[in-house]
Motif scaffolding. Structure first.
Motif, PDB file in Angstrom:
ATOM      1  N   ASN A  77       0.991  -1.021  -0.076  1.00 21.41           N
ATOM      2  CA  ASN A  77       0.007  -0.049  -0.078  1.00 21.41           C
ATOM      3  C   ASN A  77       0.730   1.275   0.004  1.00 21.41           C
ATOM      4  OD1 ASN A  77      -2.722   1.115   0.000  1.00 21.41           O
ATOM      5  ND2 ASN A  77      -1.624   2.178   2.065  1.00 21.41           N
ATOM      6  N   GLN A 186     -19.982 -13.710  14.986  1.00 20.30           N
ATOM      7  CA  GLN A 186     -18.869 -14.871  14.310  1.00 20.30           C
ATOM      8  C   GLN A 186     -17.727 -14.950  15.212  1.00 20.30           C
ATOM      9  OE1 GLN A 186     -18.347 -13.447  10.131  1.00 20.30           O
ATOM     10  NE2 GLN A 186     -18.219 -15.732   9.827  1.00 20.30           N
ATOM     11  N   ILE A 260      -9.593  -5.442   9.043  1.00 20.10           N
ATOM     12  CA  ILE A 260     -10.121  -4.894   7.796  1.00 20.10           C
ATOM     13  C   ILE A 260     -11.504  -4.109   8.652  1.00 20.10           C
ATOM     14  CG2 ILE A 260     -11.796  -5.239   6.122  1.00 20.10           C
ATOM     15  CD1 ILE A 260     -10.269  -7.705   5.221  1.00 20.10           C
ATOM     16  N   PRO A 261     -11.195  -2.722   8.569  1.00 17.91           N
ATOM     17  CA  PRO A 261     -11.879  -1.844   9.578  1.00 17.91           C
ATOM     18  C   PRO A 261     -13.356  -1.770   8.908  1.00 17.91           C
ATOM     19  CG  PRO A 261     -10.452  -0.658   8.184  1.00 17.91           C
ATOM     20  CD  PRO A 261     -10.040  -1.861   8.018  1.00 17.91           C
ATOM     21  N   ILE A 262     -14.534  -1.913   9.869  1.00 17.82           N
ATOM     22  CA  ILE A 262     -15.879  -1.301   9.367  1.00 17.82           C
ATOM     23  C   ILE A 262     -16.097   0.064   9.931  1.00 17.82           C
ATOM     24  CG2 ILE A 262     -18.079  -1.915   9.187  1.00 17.82           C
ATOM     25  CD1 ILE A 262     -17.174  -4.977   9.407  1.00 17.82           C
ATOM     26  N   THR A 263     -15.928   1.124   9.456  1.00 17.75           N
ATOM     27  CA  THR A 263     -15.710   2.416   9.983  1.00 17.75           C
ATOM     28  C   THR A 263     -16.306   3.497   9.166  1.00 17.75           C
ATOM     29  OG1 THR A 263     -14.379   3.913  11.287  1.00 17.75           O
ATOM     30  CG2 THR A 263     -13.634   2.974   9.233  1.00 17.75           C
ATOM     31  N   ASP A 264     -16.801   4.646   9.803  1.00 18.95           N
ATOM     32  CA  ASP A 264     -17.384   5.743   9.241  1.00 18.95           C
ATOM     33  C   ASP A 264     -16.254   6.781   9.459  1.00 18.95           C
ATOM     34  OD1 ASP A 264     -17.823   6.390  11.848  1.00 18.95           O
ATOM     35  OD2 ASP A 264     -19.782   6.774  11.532  1.00 18.95           O
ATOM     36  N   PRO A 266     -13.574   9.100   8.103  1.00 20.64           N
ATOM     37  CA  PRO A 266     -13.332   9.217   6.749  1.00 20.64           C
ATOM     38  C   PRO A 266     -12.024   9.215   6.307  1.00 20.64           C
ATOM     39  CG  PRO A 266     -13.908  11.217   8.053  1.00 20.64           C
ATOM     40  CD  PRO A 266     -13.896  10.231   8.986  1.00 20.64           C
ATOM     41  N   ILE A 268      -9.687   6.571   7.018  1.00 20.55           N
ATOM     42  CA  ILE A 268      -9.246   5.243   7.452  1.00 20.55           C
ATOM     43  C   ILE A 268      -8.251   4.917   6.514  1.00 20.55           C
ATOM     44  CG2 ILE A 268     -11.100   3.908   6.382  1.00 20.55           C
ATOM     45  CD1 ILE A 268      -9.724   3.282   9.872  1.00 20.55           C
ATOM     46  N   ARG A 269      -8.216   5.167   5.168  1.00 22.91           N
ATOM     47  CA  ARG A 269      -7.163   4.991   4.128  1.00 22.91           C
ATOM     48  C   ARG A 269      -6.205   5.843   4.125  1.00 22.91           C
ATOM     49  NH1 ARG A 269      -6.880  -0.354   3.651  1.00 22.91           N
ATOM     50  NH2 ARG A 269      -5.203   0.235   2.150  1.00 22.91           N
ATOM     51  N   HIS A 270      -5.989   6.799   4.993  1.00 20.81           N
ATOM     52  CA  HIS A 270      -4.879   7.660   5.163  1.00 20.81           C
ATOM     53  C   HIS A 270      -4.066   7.367   6.354  1.00 20.81           C
ATOM     54  CE1 HIS A 270      -5.814  10.455   1.709  1.00 20.81           C
ATOM     55  NE2 HIS A 270      -6.923  10.728   2.383  1.00 20.81           N
ATOM     56  N   LYS A 290      -6.492  -4.620   1.930  1.00 24.60           N
ATOM     57  CA  LYS A 290      -7.578  -4.077   2.469  1.00 24.60           C
ATOM     58  C   LYS A 290      -7.362  -3.686   4.263  1.00 24.60           C
ATOM     59  CE  LYS A 290     -11.095  -5.325  -0.687  1.00 24.60           C
ATOM     60  NZ  LYS A 290     -12.270  -6.212  -1.031  1.00 24.60           N
ATOM     61  N   THR A 335     -14.625  -7.537  11.636  1.00 24.34           N
ATOM     62  CA  THR A 335     -14.882  -8.978  11.707  1.00 24.34           C
ATOM     63  C   THR A 335     -13.655  -9.680  11.442  1.00 24.34           C
ATOM     64  OG1 THR A 335     -15.778  -9.396   9.390  1.00 24.34           O
ATOM     65  CG2 THR A 335     -17.383  -8.867  11.056  1.00 24.34           C
TER      66      THR A 335
END
Lengths: 673, 673
Positions: A77, A186, A260-264, A266, A268-270, A290, A335
């Motif tokens: 990445n 899970q 692998i984050p589940i997030t709002d 903004p 998270i990819r920086h 990811k 998850t």
């Protein structure tokens, strides 16, 4: 010695203990140079996930010199931007600024992230391809002897190390497995990195005791010219040499999650540095596949200086909950968790990097610090990148052993700089943000941003600047003329700009011509060759280089290709179409009776059809009417800058540490012999 | 049938005969798409040297879509400049002009040279990695039956082919070995490529007769839905289908040498076209590993039209001597020759490319021509790149069988263009240069240069422009609005410029997002999203796309990822920092409960930190206040351009050839069902 007689015995030039990134960089170097090397690691397998992951621009340049940067570049990445998040006046986190992750223009690469297991894979592949060297895994050194009386003769083997092959069980660390129940109910099984964390004890001594009791028949005695300990913070080699790490631990404990984050959230990819008002800090490192790595501050403990925290309470759920508090009001869950660990920040530097220039220490064996700055793996690999070619040149008899002293003089300073950087950075990152200018206990976010931006230059690896020595002509007998190339820093790595091959017009980054194959380079930047006076200087220099006792000839073993020890490269200021390759003296593009002239030595600073104009002369600060010459070490660091045709000074420079490869046939030029 | 009963039987979707570049491109496509495929070749080994070598920009773009262009880019020789050499007034050759080999700006790649064996290796590696498909070598098809009554049902197997496994001896062609004595008296053994040249007869029929006599017990019966003949100029599949090649041969015979040249010719590392005054012509193609390929005109013969020249007199020495005469006064010699051959130029095109859209022909099986223009391997691979995804979509039931008719309509035109180009180019290159303007029998060197420059666009592969069809909306029921994207040509491959990922700011060439994985793409270029009206249009389009009977939903098989058949990509005009990803409707970055939002669907046309500004909207000719949408085929060709939110027309376009994957739940939108 363990008291019994080993069943086998071997002689090697270099024995490397530890096959992490530092060990693999060294074994890659040595295998490229054809040095007889063995590399052992007590673990039964390489790493498959987690661990270090950040790669500096400079590290990618080095990988490219070994021809595998492109594999990293494709899989990793790429980190482009850093976002800083701080509490606003209501205590809610908000983005306060965006800064580039890599300073633009500093390198042809940018910082990327890829997990250590893939990096190790690329090293293993290239070692297999060049030299067929493999790592001996599940092999432990159990005894060490050093015969000081032999230390002066570099053809002798003063080191004896007994190696034991471990059973599968011994070479596989016990690893806790965590079940983390996610939001949707899970259950997942997650790899726990604590077994390599600094919060647990090392098992080396237990394994050695086992050997003494039961396994003496499975040992092998290695006689080595050199021993290099790349065996981590608990280094067995360091203890044999009688050296220690100096420094201390901080009170901060950090958790690490690769998810692998589940997030709002903004950004998270920086890459982000998030300071919450009072819940601690999070660093976000977006990764390949990811994944995102989160470094999460857990709490401040108050143990005695240097003692270890209890780790039994640390679980992925605890770490996640801390992150959720810090990143509130944004939601964060997952998850899939790929790996997790926890560590306590400690900063230590080795007191000595070398025992009589026969035993060397590198990587975590001589410097430990926090992982968040993404420096550890890089500095460790650059330790052995510095050492590798020097060992190879001494083993091959190209150089005097004295060059080995520069390993400690060059790398100890870097380790100290690293620890100072990390100390300051960790304190700023772990501290609570100041509420206002009167809040003296809090950390100023302006100061933090300044430190981050300055840190970026350090963190690129490009800032490394080696001091004066026989192989860095900054002061002393031989002094460079930096005014001839005002933008080339002696002691730093050679900057890279695009130049065109004179014979086929193909653009290359200059650094692509400086492969790590053990060669010194003299890069001649003549003035415009359309001016007869400049061509005449080239002819004179070419004539000297071709004389039978020239420095190129005398340091090249008979029978070897003339460019195999010192390679002459030329970059002229153009225009390309104003000159034919064969107008340039043959010393600069040698002729071979079977394959004709060498078309890959002469380059030109001119416009390309598809990739712009590198403006190399302007970017190097070289006057195109006068020119300059640059001597570049096998590891791409600049040794000397001088007049383009100052043959005498170049000759004196090499005479300071190189060994003549044949009996002098007549008068010997230069001052150093 | 051979008259006896095969011992084994298998059912496959696609049987490919011939594992040269055309066959390997097809098998790579099909293995990526998960189609049950077998590929056989009568030869026992792949190619190791010689043969075709030039790779167009377009071919590299295609390789990149399969993720192996970087291997070619690194290993190949890059062709940068073409030098034209003609006789001067004294009849001595001199350089008359330099032109770029690849037209600047036409592609992100430039033409390179790498021998066919390496290309085949990269295909084999990627097939192994994705789908574990391997080539069955030394296997010959010996009988063919086609049951026309089954041709209408694409779930049925109308084709029966009997395969025989050859002995090692049979699958190894007899190859002459030449001893060439070089200037220094050394003898070298050189691989002779004549066994694959068009100057020798094919051995297929002999091998089949042998089968009939002795080997019936070693055969296997394949029942196939589709059969593709990639089996060369002598194509056995073509003969089974009852088709033939049309065209004729010229009188010119050319020799080919792959050597490491020893020469004072100044442009030996450039591509050169050398016309001597009266000794014929040479083309110079610099290659990888210091090699240079020379195409050397030997002489004009006067056989009957189409007959073959006697080859017994052709040796490397004869060819070299011709080159020496042509390149006089420059010297040319070698000690290392890698490969050589000789051929007579012939230009032929197949009358039919397909039998009932069940049997297809590709590559040399439907077009043969001279090799000098470096086109053959490229056009052959592009034949099957065109065919592969169509076969996969029909086999999977995504598309109606009618799309298969576009294979012939699209590729036959290309083959005819190629032959016309080659005919003109060969005549100009083989002809004697005109002495002056009155010399009407001679070839004008100005005309030659013009043809060369024009040829360069054709030779890039970028000029290919497919005609109107159900999958190219140029005319008919669905008509594009080209004025909305004035620099995107419907029917040509999607041009590529750099865009930034909205979520992490990383620059990508747009084409890198269009991997060959069988997906259609709708690329939405909205107007500036900071204007509420544009955001409203995005929201409306997003809403339609998420409806359960939208074209994205209805053509995706239940249970498959929503982007697996039609992928929605977005490129907005920026600025990047003016918008957050989560402000954009979810249809454009789908959410998954296990891994959160998709961060790799939305891009922005903005300045990058390290790689400049792609200026995508300007370069595509799209108005950033209005926007546009573009439908791109799985092979990167542009199908349709329209209003960014013209959902109805997009839906009608897909309804023209796609098959609904579930029973309609309610009203069906669009006009084509």
């Amino acid at each position: 010695m363990t008291g019994s007689v080993p069943t086998r015995e071997d002689h090697v030039d270099v024995l490397i203990v530890g096959a992490g990134p530092a060990g693999l960089m060294l074994s890659t170097w040595l295998s490229r140079c054809g040095i007889k090397t063995r590399i052992v690691d007590k673990r039964g397998t390489k790493i498959f996930n987690g661990q270090a992951d950040g790669l500096q621009c400079r590290t990618l340049e080095i990988f490219d010199s070994f021809d595998f940067a492109q594999r990293v570049w494709r899989e990793s990445n790429h980190m482009i931007e850093i976002c800083l998040w701080n509490p606003d006046e209501n205590g809610t986190i908000r983005r306060s600024s965006r800064i580039p992750d890599t300073i633009p223009g500093i390198s042809r690469f940018q910082q990327v992230v890829l997990h250590q297991g893939r990096i190790e894979r690329f090293f293993l592949d290239t070692m297999k391809e060049h030299g067929n060297l493999t790592v001996e895994r599940g092999v432990l050194p159990v005894s060490f002897q050093f015969d000081e009386t032999k230390a002066g003769d570099f053809d002798d083997y003063p080191i004896s190390v007994e190696l034991r092959t471990l059973s599968d069980e011994e070479s596989t660390p016990s690893q806790r497995q965590q079940h983390h129940k996610s939001v949707d109910g899970q259950e997942t099984t997650v790899n726990d990195g604590l077994f390599r964390s600094n919060l647990v004890a090392d098992d080396t001594d237990d394994l050695i005791r086992l050997t003494e009791a039961n396994h003496a028949d499975q040992t092998e005695l290695i006689k080595a010219k050199f021993l290099v300990g790349c065996d981590g913070a608990h280094s067995w080699v360091r203890r044999q040499a009688g050296f220690k790490l100096e420094g201390d631990s901080t009170d901060y404990i950090w958790g690490v999650l690769d998810i692998i984050p589940i997030t709002d959230f903004p950004d998270i990819r920086h890459r982000c540095a998030i300071h919450s008002a009072s819940e601690g800090s999070v660093m976000v490192i977006p990764r390949e596949n990811k994944l995102v790595r989160l470094y999460i501050q857990l709490l401040a403990t108050n143990h005695e200086n240097g003692s270890k925290a209890d780790r039994s309470w640390i679980t992925p759920s605890i770490i996640l909950q801390s992150a959720q508090r810090i990143m509130h009001p944004y939601k964060l869950d997952y998850t899939y968790c790929d790996w997790w660990t926890a560590y306590q920040i400690g900063q230590r530097v080795g007191d000595n990097f070398s025992l009589r220039e026969r035993v060397f220490l590198a990587g975590d064996a001589v410097h430990t610090h926090s992982p968040k700055a993404g420096q550890g793996m890089n500095v460790s690999m650059q330790d052995t990148y510095n050492l590798g070619w020097k060992l190879a040149h001494v083993v091959k008899g190209y150089s005097e052993g004295s060059i080995l002293k520069t390993y400690q003089s060059e790398r100890k300073m870097i380790a100290q700089d690293l620890i100072a950087f990390d100390h300051r950075f960790s304190r700023l990152f772990s501290g609570r943000p100041a509420k206002d200018i009167m809040d003296e206990e809090g950390v100023s976010m302006e100061e933090f941003q300044n430190a981050f931006e300055k840190g970026n230059e350090f963190a690129s690896g490009i800032a490394v600047n080696y001091g004066a020595s026989p192989i860095i002509a900054k002061e002393g007998q031989i002094i460079s003329k930096p005014q001839l190339a005002t933008k080339i820093d002696i002691g730093k790595r050679m900057p890279s700009f695009k130049v065109l091959n004179q014979a086929d017009a193909r653009p290359w980054h200059l650094q692509e011509l400086l492969k790590s194959n053990g060669r010194w380079r003299v890069i001649v930047f003549p003035g415009r060759l359309t001016e007869p006076s400049n061509m005449q200087r080239m002819q004179m220099l070419g004539k000297r280089l071709e004389e039978p006792d020239s420095f190129v000839q005398r340091y090249t073993p008979p029978g070897q290709s003339i460019d195999s020890v010192i390679e002459i490269l030329t970059v002229h200021p153009g225009p390309r179409a104003g000159i034919e390759l064969l107008d340039i003296p043959e010393a600069f593009h040698p002729y071979h009776s079977d394959i004709g002239w060498d078309y890959w030595k002469v380059y030109v600073d001119d416009e390309s059809y598809h990739e712009g104009h590198g403006q190399a002369f302007a970017n190097y600060g070289i006057d195109p009417s006068r020119g300059a010459s640059v001597i570049v070490r096998p590891d791409q660091y600049v040794s000397w800058v001088g007049e383009m045709d100052d043959y005498e000074e170049m000759s004196r420079f090499f005479a300071g540490f190189m060994r003549q490869q044949f009996a002098a046939k007549g008068a010997v030029d230069g001052a150093g012999s």
